[in-house]
Design a protein around this motif. Sequence first.
Motif, mmCIF file in Angstrom:
data_model
loop_
_atom_site.group_PDB
_atom_site.id
_atom_site.type_symbol
_atom_site.label_atom_id
_atom_site.label_comp_id
_atom_site.label_asym_id
_atom_site.label_seq_id
_atom_site.Cartn_x
_atom_site.Cartn_y
_atom_site.Cartn_z
ATOM 1 N N GLU A 174 0.810 -1.215 0.000
ATOM 2 C CA GLU A 174 0.000 0.000 0.000
ATOM 3 C C GLU A 174 0.848 1.272 0.000
ATOM 4 O O GLU A 174 0.377 2.338 -0.388
ATOM 5 C CB GLU A 174 -0.951 -0.004 1.195
ATOM 6 C CG GLU A 174 -0.281 -0.011 2.557
ATOM 7 C CD GLU A 174 0.052 -1.407 3.053
ATOM 8 O OE1 GLU A 174 0.416 -1.543 4.233
ATOM 9 O OE2 GLU A 174 -0.055 -2.365 2.244
ATOM 10 N N ALA A 175 2.112 1.172 0.418
ATOM 11 C CA ALA A 175 2.988 2.350 0.470
ATOM 12 C C ALA A 175 3.861 2.488 -0.773
ATOM 13 O O ALA A 175 4.632 3.446 -0.887
ATOM 14 C CB ALA A 175 3.868 2.288 1.717
ATOM 15 N N THR A 176 3.737 1.568 -1.713
ATOM 16 C CA THR A 176 4.588 1.590 -2.903
ATOM 17 C C THR A 176 4.442 2.860 -3.742
ATOM 18 O O THR A 176 5.448 3.435 -4.181
ATOM 19 C CB THR A 176 4.316 0.349 -3.765
ATOM 20 O OG1 THR A 176 4.524 -0.820 -2.979
ATOM 21 C CG2 THR A 176 5.240 0.308 -4.973
ATOM 22 N N PRO A 177 3.226 3.364 -4.008
ATOM 23 C CA PRO A 177 3.120 4.612 -4.782
ATOM 24 C C PRO A 177 3.821 5.785 -4.113
ATOM 25 O O PRO A 177 4.496 6.578 -4.779
ATOM 26 C CB PRO A 177 1.598 4.837 -4.859
ATOM 27 C CG PRO A 177 1.008 3.480 -4.714
ATOM 28 C CD PRO A 177 1.894 2.776 -3.730
ATOM 29 N N LYS A 178 3.678 5.901 -2.803
ATOM 30 C CA LYS A 178 4.330 6.985 -2.075
ATOM 31 C C LYS A 178 5.845 6.854 -2.127
ATOM 32 O O LYS A 178 6.567 7.843 -2.260
ATOM 33 C CB LYS A 178 3.855 7.005 -0.621
ATOM 34 C CG LYS A 178 4.409 8.163 0.190
ATOM 35 C CD LYS A 178 3.850 8.149 1.602
ATOM 36 C CE LYS A 178 4.413 9.316 2.418
ATOM 37 N NZ LYS A 178 3.893 9.296 3.810
ATOM 38 N N GLN A 179 6.343 5.634 -2.051
ATOM 39 C CA GLN A 179 7.781 5.385 -2.123
ATOM 40 C C GLN A 179 8.350 5.864 -3.460
ATOM 41 O O GLN A 179 9.385 6.537 -3.511
ATOM 42 C CB GLN A 179 8.056 3.889 -1.951
ATOM 43 C CG GLN A 179 9.523 3.492 -2.023
ATOM 44 C CD GLN A 179 10.304 3.920 -0.804
ATOM 45 O OE1 GLN A 179 9.751 4.064 0.277
ATOM 46 N NE2 GLN A 179 11.593 4.125 -0.966
ATOM 47 N N LEU A 180 7.663 5.553 -4.547
ATOM 48 C CA LEU A 180 8.109 5.983 -5.870
ATOM 49 C C LEU A 180 8.074 7.497 -5.993
ATOM 50 O O LEU A 180 8.999 8.117 -6.548
ATOM 51 C CB LEU A 180 7.247 5.338 -6.952
ATOM 52 C CG LEU A 180 7.576 5.710 -8.396
ATOM 53 C CD1 LEU A 180 9.028 5.396 -8.736
ATOM 54 C CD2 LEU A 180 6.636 4.988 -9.360
ATOM 55 N N ALA A 181 7.033 8.127 -5.466
ATOM 56 C CA ALA A 181 6.919 9.586 -5.537
ATOM 57 C C ALA A 181 8.051 10.259 -4.766
ATOM 58 O O ALA A 181 8.647 11.240 -5.244
ATOM 59 C CB ALA A 181 5.560 10.025 -4.994
ATOM 60 N N GLN A 182 8.357 9.761 -3.572
ATOM 61 C CA GLN A 182 9.422 10.348 -2.761
ATOM 62 C C GLN A 182 10.773 10.212 -3.449
ATOM 63 O O GLN A 182 11.577 11.149 -3.452
ATOM 64 C CB GLN A 182 9.461 9.672 -1.388
ATOM 65 C CG GLN A 182 8.299 10.028 -0.480
ATOM 66 C CD GLN A 182 8.345 9.284 0.836
ATOM 67 O OE1 GLN A 182 8.922 8.203 0.943
ATOM 68 N NE2 GLN A 182 7.729 9.849 1.860
ATOM 69 N N SER A 183 11.010 9.061 -4.041
ATOM 70 C CA SER A 183 12.278 8.832 -4.721
ATOM 71 C C SER A 183 12.435 9.756 -5.927
ATOM 72 O O SER A 183 13.497 10.345 -6.152
ATOM 73 C CB SER A 183 12.365 7.372 -5.167
ATOM 74 O OG SER A 183 13.568 7.124 -5.847
ATOM 75 N N THR A 184 11.362 9.901 -6.692
ATOM 76 C CA THR A 184 11.404 10.766 -7.879
ATOM 77 C C THR A 184 11.671 12.213 -7.489
ATOM 78 O O THR A 184 12.481 12.906 -8.124
ATOM 79 C CB THR A 184 10.073 10.667 -8.650
ATOM 80 O OG1 THR A 184 9.853 9.304 -9.028
ATOM 81 C CG2 THR A 184 10.106 11.534 -9.892
#
Length: 298
Positions: free
Chosen positions: A142-152
Amino acid sequence: MQDPIPFEIKLEHMTLSGLRWGKEHSTEHQPPVLALHGWLDNSASFCRIAPILADRCGLDIWAIDLVGHGLSSHRPEGSFYHIWDNVIDINLLMAAQGWERVDLLGHSMGAGIATLMAGAMPDKVSRLALLEGIGPIVTEVEATPKQLAQSTSAYQLLPYKKATDYDEFESAVMARCNGFAKISYAAALSLTERGLRQSDTHWNWSADPRLKIPSPVRFTEAQVEAFCEQIQAPTCLLTAEAGFLTDRDNTATRSALVANLSHQVLAGNHHFHLEPDTAAVVAEALITFWQAKGLKCE
């Protein structure tokens, strides 16, 4: 106590550097030990325990600077640092050196890499020693989208961040003492001597700044557990009383999934293998492990 021998191994797309102890112990019958350090550390992380293990157990220890760290190459421009890329690097290194099997000794992030390697390629790992780590950091589904956004976002901001410069070497040592994992001056000095480079006017870290960017994607806990279940090598997990794994529930869960694992808690902090006051005890615990798994140690 023997001094380390610096080495440099050129692969097709990168160069891996590091420190070697026990060259005279190299043999076709005993696999080399690949020592993998933690995040933003380098091969000097093993400078206190490696010579003891080499002398007492006759081990041939290759402590590598992981890609992006120490004196090794950085990944190409535009790349991220995924933890599983290190497993690929190790496999390429083994092929280049003609090693069919290795023992793995990993600390922190290096222990996470070693866990993945031992689970993905169990036929290539004879023994597994983990210091303050078993498997990598995870992000749940469930936290995968947020992880990608933070990394980008972090990647886009990187060009605007000025690298930290030090007018004096001593200032860098003190900064390392007070880093994410606080350590003593003596421990910080070992890492700083290898991890710092000097220009005409200042000092700065040789590590790739991109290492501080959060991974765009991480494994989930279920995926890491799947790696643990596939480990066949005898495994020793050493954690520190004042370390990072003390209160983590997944330490026990992951450990229970490894078929042949022993776990011992020792005094010290997250860098207990590098601290002068605790390194000898860590080394003795590792000697006991290697001796129990077929080596004759003095």
